[in-house]
Design a protein around this motif. Structure first.
Motif, PDB file in Angstrom:
ATOM      1  N   GLY A   1       0.821  -1.209   0.000  1.00 47.73           N
ATOM      2  CA  GLY A   1       0.000   0.000   0.000  1.00 47.73           C
ATOM      3  C   GLY A   1       0.852   1.255   0.000  1.00 47.73           C
ATOM      4  O   GLY A   1       0.635   2.155  -0.787  1.00 47.73           O
ATOM      5  N   HIS A   2       1.848   1.291   0.921  1.00 46.83           N
ATOM      6  CA  HIS A   2       2.687   2.480   1.074  1.00 46.83           C
ATOM      7  C   HIS A   2       3.541   2.747  -0.172  1.00 46.83           C
ATOM      8  O   HIS A   2       3.660   3.883  -0.610  1.00 46.83           O
ATOM      9  N   ILE A   3       4.088   1.683  -0.753  1.00 49.13           N
ATOM     10  CA  ILE A   3       4.956   1.829  -1.935  1.00 49.13           C
ATOM     11  C   ILE A   3       4.145   2.324  -3.140  1.00 49.13           C
ATOM     12  O   ILE A   3       4.574   3.202  -3.873  1.00 49.13           O
ATOM     13  N   ALA A   4       2.944   1.778  -3.308  1.00 49.09           N
ATOM     14  CA  ALA A   4       2.072   2.189  -4.416  1.00 49.09           C
ATOM     15  C   ALA A   4       1.689   3.665  -4.284  1.00 49.09           C
ATOM     16  O   ALA A   4       1.694   4.401  -5.265  1.00 49.09           O
ATOM     17  N   ALA A   5       1.373   4.093  -3.070  1.00 53.52           N
ATOM     18  CA  ALA A   5       1.021   5.491  -2.831  1.00 53.52           C
ATOM     19  C   ALA A   5       2.206   6.402  -3.145  1.00 53.52           C
ATOM     20  O   ALA A   5       2.045   7.467  -3.748  1.00 53.52           O
ATOM     21  N   HIS A   6       3.391   5.969  -2.748  1.00 53.71           N
ATOM     22  CA  HIS A   6       4.612   6.726  -3.014  1.00 53.71           C
ATOM     23  C   HIS A   6       4.851   6.832  -4.523  1.00 53.71           C
ATOM     24  O   HIS A   6       5.188   7.906  -5.034  1.00 53.71           O
ATOM     25  N   ALA A   7       4.660   5.738  -5.251  1.00 58.15           N
ATOM     26  CA  ALA A   7       4.843   5.712  -6.713  1.00 58.15           C
ATOM     27  C   ALA A   7       3.844   6.652  -7.391  1.00 58.15           C
ATOM     28  O   ALA A   7       4.205   7.366  -8.334  1.00 58.15           O
ATOM     29  N   ARG A   8       2.591   6.638  -6.887  1.00 58.85           N
ATOM     30  CA  ARG A   8       1.564   7.531  -7.449  1.00 58.85           C
ATOM     31  C   ARG A   8       1.928   8.989  -7.218  1.00 58.85           C
ATOM     32  O   ARG A   8       1.755   9.829  -8.084  1.00 58.85           O
ATOM     33  N   ARG A   9       2.441   9.279  -5.998  1.00 63.83           N
ATOM     34  CA  ARG A   9       2.857  10.649  -5.676  1.00 63.83           C
ATOM     35  C   ARG A   9       3.989  11.094  -6.608  1.00 63.83           C
ATOM     36  O   ARG A   9       3.992  12.200  -7.106  1.00 63.83           O
ATOM     37  N   GLU A  10       4.979  10.200  -6.814  1.00 68.00           N
ATOM     38  CA  GLU A  10       6.103  10.501  -7.713  1.00 68.00           C
ATOM     39  C   GLU A  10       5.612  10.768  -9.128  1.00 68.00           C
ATOM     40  O   GLU A  10       6.045  11.709  -9.784  1.00 68.00           O
ATOM     41  N   ALA A  11       4.683   9.919  -9.596  1.00 68.11           N
ATOM     42  CA  ALA A  11       4.124  10.076 -10.948  1.00 68.11           C
ATOM     43  C   ALA A  11       3.387  11.411 -11.080  1.00 68.11           C
ATOM     44  O   ALA A  11       3.521  12.102 -12.087  1.00 68.11           O
ATOM     45  N   ALA A  12       2.632  11.751 -10.039  1.00 67.17           N
ATOM     46  CA  ALA A  12       1.896  13.023 -10.048  1.00 67.17           C
ATOM     47  C   ALA A  12       2.865  14.202 -10.060  1.00 67.17           C
ATOM     48  O   ALA A  12       2.673  15.166 -10.808  1.00 67.17           O
TER      49      ALA A  12
END
Length: 172
Positions: free
Chosen positions: A1-12
């Motif tokens: 969960g945490h890694i996916a959220a971090h990846a989404r933040r980076e992409a954004a």
């Protein structure tokens, strides 16, 4: 969960960075166009023999920032001064303004925007026409940065291909 959220933040963050780059490119392109059009106008006014050619050219350059009506407003002072000299001088002033405007619309603007925004000339012209028709001056003002962002989103999410900028470098 945490890694996916971090990846989404980076992409954004990455996407926002690219959008800022596009809008910044648009502003830089618009300033470059204004400078070129102002210089061309000043040169033309010198050749025609209008007094205050540098001031008139500067005014044209500043008005160039306003889409659609800007070039028209920009030519008015030169035209008034041209008429005060002679009808022939006024005619040459009108011709110079028309030639410079055509050059800008058909040659300079699409090329400068392709360089600074990475947009195809056709996309540039379509965006200006569509947004200008639908929303008038305000539409024309936001047309290119909006089209650049839409093209970026389209490339990113639908095509998921390398950006246009990388491809156009190889063509030139």
């Amino acid at each position: 969960g945490h890694i996916a959220a971090h990846a989404r933040r980076e992409a954004a963050r990455d996407l926002i960075g690219q959008i800022e780059q596009r809008v910044g490119g648009y502003v830089a392109g618009q300033l470059l166009l204004s400078l070129i059009i102002g210089a061309l106008s000043m040169g033309a006014y010198f050749i025609i023999g209008l007094p205050y050619a540098p001031v008139l050219g500067l005014f044209v350059g500043i008005m160039e920032i306003i889409p659609v009506v800007g070039p028209l407003i920009g030519a008015v002072p030169a035209l008034v001064i041209g008429f005060s000299i002679s009808p022939l001088t006024a005619l040459w002033t009108v011709l110079a303004a028309l030639i410079i405007h055509q050059l800008e619309a058909n040659v300079l603007s699409p090329r400068v925007m392709r360089r600074t925004l990475g947009m195809r000339p056709l996309v540039t012209l379509l965006a200006l026409t569509a947004f200008g028709t639908l929303f008038g001056i305000l539409g024309a003002l936001i047309a290119l940065p909006l089209a650049a962002v839409l093209q970026l989103l389209f490339d990113r999410f639908l095509v998921d291909a390398p950006s246009q900028v990388e491809q156009s470098d190889q063509r030139d």
